[in-house]
Design a protein around this motif. Structure first.
Motif, PDB file in Angstrom:
ATOM      1  N   SER A  53      43.904  25.245  43.813  1.00 56.08           N
ATOM      2  CA  SER A  53      43.290  25.999  44.910  1.00 56.08           C
ATOM      3  C   SER A  53      43.883  27.391  45.058  1.00 56.08           C
ATOM      4  O   SER A  53      43.171  28.361  45.332  1.00 56.08           O
ATOM      5  CB  SER A  53      43.457  25.226  46.227  1.00 56.08           C
ATOM      6  OG  SER A  53      42.853  23.957  46.140  1.00 56.08           O
ATOM      7  N   VAL A  54      45.198  27.484  44.866  1.00 59.39           N
ATOM      8  CA  VAL A  54      45.857  28.784  44.945  1.00 59.39           C
ATOM      9  C   VAL A  54      45.370  29.695  43.822  1.00 59.39           C
ATOM     10  O   VAL A  54      45.080  30.877  44.029  1.00 59.39           O
ATOM     11  CB  VAL A  54      47.385  28.613  44.893  1.00 59.39           C
ATOM     12  CG1 VAL A  54      48.079  29.958  44.652  1.00 59.39           C
ATOM     13  CG2 VAL A  54      47.903  28.003  46.196  1.00 59.39           C
ATOM     14  N   GLN A  55      45.248  29.164  42.624  1.00 58.73           N
ATOM     15  CA  GLN A  55      44.752  29.957  41.498  1.00 58.73           C
ATOM     16  C   GLN A  55      43.292  30.362  41.721  1.00 58.73           C
ATOM     17  O   GLN A  55      42.880  31.471  41.379  1.00 58.73           O
ATOM     18  CB  GLN A  55      44.873  29.161  40.192  1.00 58.73           C
ATOM     19  CG  GLN A  55      46.293  28.959  39.713  1.00 58.73           C
ATOM     20  CD  GLN A  55      46.399  29.087  38.204  1.00 58.73           C
ATOM     21  OE1 GLN A  55      46.410  30.189  37.673  1.00 58.73           O
ATOM     22  NE2 GLN A  55      46.467  27.951  37.521  1.00 58.73           N
ATOM     23  N   TRP A  56      42.525  29.483  42.318  1.00 57.89           N
ATOM     24  CA  TRP A  56      41.107  29.748  42.595  1.00 57.89           C
ATOM     25  C   TRP A  56      40.967  30.966  43.513  1.00 57.89           C
ATOM     26  O   TRP A  56      40.126  31.841  43.276  1.00 57.89           O
ATOM     27  CB  TRP A  56      40.500  28.504  43.253  1.00 57.89           C
ATOM     28  CG  TRP A  56      39.032  28.564  43.530  1.00 57.89           C
ATOM     29  CD1 TRP A  56      38.024  28.294  42.661  1.00 57.89           C
ATOM     30  CD2 TRP A  56      38.401  28.863  44.783  1.00 57.89           C
ATOM     31  NE1 TRP A  56      36.795  28.414  43.294  1.00 57.89           N
ATOM     32  CE2 TRP A  56      37.014  28.769  44.595  1.00 57.89           C
ATOM     33  CE3 TRP A  56      38.893  29.206  46.056  1.00 57.89           C
ATOM     34  CZ2 TRP A  56      36.102  28.993  45.621  1.00 57.89           C
ATOM     35  CZ3 TRP A  56      37.985  29.433  47.078  1.00 57.89           C
ATOM     36  CH2 TRP A  56      36.601  29.333  46.857  1.00 57.89           C
ATOM     37  N   GLY A  57      41.798  31.034  44.547  1.00 59.51           N
ATOM     38  CA  GLY A  57      41.734  32.174  45.452  1.00 59.51           C
ATOM     39  C   GLY A  57      42.361  33.429  44.882  1.00 59.51           C
ATOM     40  O   GLY A  57      41.898  34.549  45.134  1.00 59.51           O
ATOM     41  N   THR A  58      43.418  33.249  44.089  1.00 56.12           N
ATOM     42  CA  THR A  58      44.117  34.398  43.517  1.00 56.12           C
ATOM     43  C   THR A  58      43.208  35.236  42.631  1.00 56.12           C
ATOM     44  O   THR A  58      43.152  36.466  42.751  1.00 56.12           O
ATOM     45  CB  THR A  58      45.338  33.931  42.700  1.00 56.12           C
ATOM     46  OG1 THR A  58      46.283  33.308  43.581  1.00 56.12           O
ATOM     47  CG2 THR A  58      46.006  35.100  41.993  1.00 56.12           C
ATOM     48  N   VAL A  59      42.479  34.601  41.743  1.00 57.13           N
ATOM     49  CA  VAL A  59      41.621  35.360  40.837  1.00 57.13           C
ATOM     50  C   VAL A  59      40.461  36.003  41.592  1.00 57.13           C
ATOM     51  O   VAL A  59      39.981  37.077  41.221  1.00 57.13           O
ATOM     52  CB  VAL A  59      41.099  34.463  39.683  1.00 57.13           C
ATOM     53  CG1 VAL A  59      40.031  33.478  40.170  1.00 57.13           C
ATOM     54  CG2 VAL A  59      40.554  35.324  38.545  1.00 57.13           C
ATOM     55  N   ARG A  60      40.038  35.391  42.665  1.00 57.32           N
ATOM     56  CA  ARG A  60      38.966  35.986  43.461  1.00 57.32           C
ATOM     57  C   ARG A  60      39.439  37.241  44.180  1.00 57.32           C
ATOM     58  O   ARG A  60      38.671  38.189  44.359  1.00 57.32           O
ATOM     59  CB  ARG A  60      38.440  34.975  44.482  1.00 57.32           C
ATOM     60  CG  ARG A  60      37.769  33.752  43.849  1.00 57.32           C
ATOM     61  CD  ARG A  60      37.321  32.771  44.919  1.00 57.32           C
ATOM     62  NE  ARG A  60      36.151  33.281  45.622  1.00 57.32           N
ATOM     63  CZ  ARG A  60      35.917  33.109  46.924  1.00 57.32           C
ATOM     64  NH1 ARG A  60      36.787  32.452  47.670  1.00 57.32           N
ATOM     65  NH2 ARG A  60      34.828  33.592  47.473  1.00 57.32           N
ATOM     66  N   MET A  61      40.698  37.253  44.592  1.00 56.41           N
ATOM     67  CA  MET A  61      41.226  38.400  45.324  1.00 56.41           C
ATOM     68  C   MET A  61      41.757  39.492  44.406  1.00 56.41           C
ATOM     69  O   MET A  61      41.494  40.677  44.609  1.00 56.41           O
ATOM     70  CB  MET A  61      42.343  37.961  46.274  1.00 56.41           C
ATOM     71  CG  MET A  61      42.900  39.106  47.111  1.00 56.41           C
ATOM     72  SD  MET A  61      44.032  38.529  48.409  1.00 56.41           S
ATOM     73  CE  MET A  61      44.493  40.125  49.133  1.00 56.41           C
ATOM     74  N   LEU A  62      42.508  39.106  43.386  1.00 55.92           N
ATOM     75  CA  LEU A  62      43.159  40.092  42.514  1.00 55.92           C
ATOM     76  C   LEU A  62      42.368  40.410  41.261  1.00 55.92           C
ATOM     77  O   LEU A  62      42.637  41.414  40.598  1.00 55.92           O
ATOM     78  CB  LEU A  62      44.550  39.585  42.113  1.00 55.92           C
ATOM     79  CG  LEU A  62      45.536  39.266  43.240  1.00 55.92           C
ATOM     80  CD1 LEU A  62      46.878  38.844  42.641  1.00 55.92           C
ATOM     81  CD2 LEU A  62      45.727  40.454  44.170  1.00 55.92           C
ATOM     82  N   GLY A  63      41.445  39.537  40.892  1.00 54.84           N
ATOM     83  CA  GLY A  63      40.694  39.766  39.668  1.00 54.84           C
ATOM     84  C   GLY A  63      41.418  39.296  38.427  1.00 54.84           C
ATOM     85  O   GLY A  63      41.003  39.603  37.307  1.00 54.84           O
ATOM     86  N   THR A  64      42.493  38.547  38.607  1.00 54.53           N
ATOM     87  CA  THR A  64      43.241  38.049  37.460  1.00 54.53           C
ATOM     88  C   THR A  64      44.065  36.838  37.868  1.00 54.53           C
ATOM     89  O   THR A  64      44.303  36.611  39.058  1.00 54.53           O
ATOM     90  CB  THR A  64      44.181  39.137  36.897  1.00 54.53           C
ATOM     91  OG1 THR A  64      44.738  38.705  35.656  1.00 54.53           O
ATOM     92  CG2 THR A  64      45.312  39.454  37.859  1.00 54.53           C
ATOM     93  N   PHE A  65      44.472  36.067  36.886  1.00 55.71           N
ATOM     94  CA  PHE A  65      45.404  34.962  37.110  1.00 55.71           C
ATOM     95  C   PHE A  65      46.817  35.486  36.900  1.00 55.71           C
ATOM     96  O   PHE A  65      47.043  36.329  36.040  1.00 55.71           O
ATOM     97  CB  PHE A  65      45.113  33.809  36.145  1.00 55.71           C
ATOM     98  CG  PHE A  65      43.771  33.174  36.333  1.00 55.71           C
ATOM     99  CD1 PHE A  65      43.561  32.252  37.344  1.00 55.71           C
ATOM    100  CD2 PHE A  65      42.711  33.494  35.488  1.00 55.71           C
ATOM    101  CE1 PHE A  65      42.314  31.653  37.515  1.00 55.71           C
ATOM    102  CE2 PHE A  65      41.469  32.907  35.652  1.00 55.71           C
ATOM    103  CZ  PHE A  65      41.267  31.985  36.671  1.00 55.71           C
ATOM    104  N   LEU A  66      47.751  34.978  37.664  1.00 57.18           N
ATOM    105  CA  LEU A  66      49.142  35.418  37.541  1.00 57.18           C
ATOM    106  C   LEU A  66      49.862  34.654  36.442  1.00 57.18           C
ATOM    107  O   LEU A  66      49.594  33.473  36.222  1.00 57.18           O
ATOM    108  CB  LEU A  66      49.867  35.210  38.873  1.00 57.18           C
ATOM    109  CG  LEU A  66      49.287  35.945  40.086  1.00 57.18           C
ATOM    110  CD1 LEU A  66      50.086  35.598  41.337  1.00 57.18           C
ATOM    111  CD2 LEU A  66      49.279  37.450  39.852  1.00 57.18           C
ATOM    112  N   ALA A  67      50.773  35.339  35.770  1.00 57.53           N
ATOM    113  CA  ALA A  67      51.591  34.668  34.751  1.00 57.53           C
ATOM    114  C   ALA A  67      52.348  33.511  35.386  1.00 57.53           C
ATOM    115  O   ALA A  67      52.499  32.449  34.792  1.00 57.53           O
ATOM    116  CB  ALA A  67      52.544  35.667  34.111  1.00 57.53           C
ATOM    117  N   ASP A  68      52.818  33.738  36.595  1.00 63.66           N
ATOM    118  CA  ASP A  68      53.433  32.678  37.387  1.00 63.66           C
ATOM    119  C   ASP A  68      52.511  32.403  38.566  1.00 63.66           C
ATOM    120  O   ASP A  68      52.482  33.174  39.531  1.00 63.66           O
ATOM    121  CB  ASP A  68      54.813  33.107  37.889  1.00 63.66           C
ATOM    122  CG  ASP A  68      55.468  32.029  38.766  1.00 63.66           C
ATOM    123  OD1 ASP A  68      54.860  30.954  38.958  1.00 63.66           O
ATOM    124  OD2 ASP A  68      56.583  32.275  39.260  1.00 63.66           O
TER     125      ASP A  68
END
Length: 217
Positions: A53-68
């Motif tokens: 869920s955190v990754q799902w929102g992260t890419v929507r907000m930042l436009g990318t997945f985080l390395a961590d």
């Protein structure tokens, strides 16, 4: 390097959290819709449901997945945990133990949200930047920020910062050259020479008296 024209702040915030998302941003990007909630709940373990869920929102907000994927503000984790009914958000620490699971989740999320790789949309990005150059007075830094916003809104995953910075720089230069050629081409050669000559500063003839020609003030 192409990124030299970017400010330190631009480089720092590119594809990263620099502050806690506002309540409005949490609702906009991290609120799990019906489909997102259903997909998250398919995960057997709590930490996997929360990490997904955190990754799902992260890419929507930042436009990318985080390395961590855990490099997010605590308010993000708490907001996702509340939606999932997880009482102990700290369980997400276990999500970092298996990178294979994280990678699998990014693939699922990318497919679910219909995110495209940058290479698939590069021509569209070029067109967008070129159109801004042709119709606005945006600086190179402003063009970069506009391009980032466009990528996020169009659900195109951000490339490396150098890749995007170089694209913006090159497109701006090429577009301005095309505009200059289009303006200059119809102008007769003799007219161009006359215009250029008007830019020449004539040499001063004799000395000028700036002190009032001997007058004392």
């Amino acid at each position: 390097m192409a990124v030299e024209y970017l400010s330190d702040e631009q480089a720092r915030r590119y594809g990263a959290f620099v502050a806690d998302p506002t309540p409005e941003e949490l609702e906009r990007f991290f609120f799990l819709d019906k489909q997102g909630l259903a997909e998250a709940r398919k995960k057997r373990r709590k930490h996997n449901r929360l990490g997904w869920s955190v990754q799902w929102g992260t890419v929507r907000m930042l436009g990318t997945f985080l390395a961590d994927p855990l490099d997010v503000p605590q308010v993000v984790v708490d907001f996702a945990a509340e939606q999932l009914g997880i009482d102990d958000p700290s369980c997400i620490k276990q999500y970092a133990e298996r990178s294979e699971t994280q990678y699998e989740h990014t693939g699922e999320i990318r497919k679910l949200l219909k995110f495209r790789e940058f290479a698939e949309a590069e021509e569209e990005v070029v067109w967008f930047v070129a159109s801004r150059v042709a119709t606005t007075r945006d600086s190179r830094r402003e063009l970069f920020d506009r391009a980032v916003l466009w990528l996020v809104e169009e659900r195109v995953q951000l490339p490396g910062i150098t890749t995007l910075a170089r694209l913006v720089r090159d497109v701006q230069l090429e577009t301005l050259e095309e505009i200059n050629r289009a303006v200059v081409a119809p102008t007769p050669v003799h007219t161009r020479r006359e215009l250029i000559s008007t830019l020449e500063v004539p040499k001063a003839s004799g000395s000028r008296c700036w002190s009032g020609c001997g007058r004392r003030w």
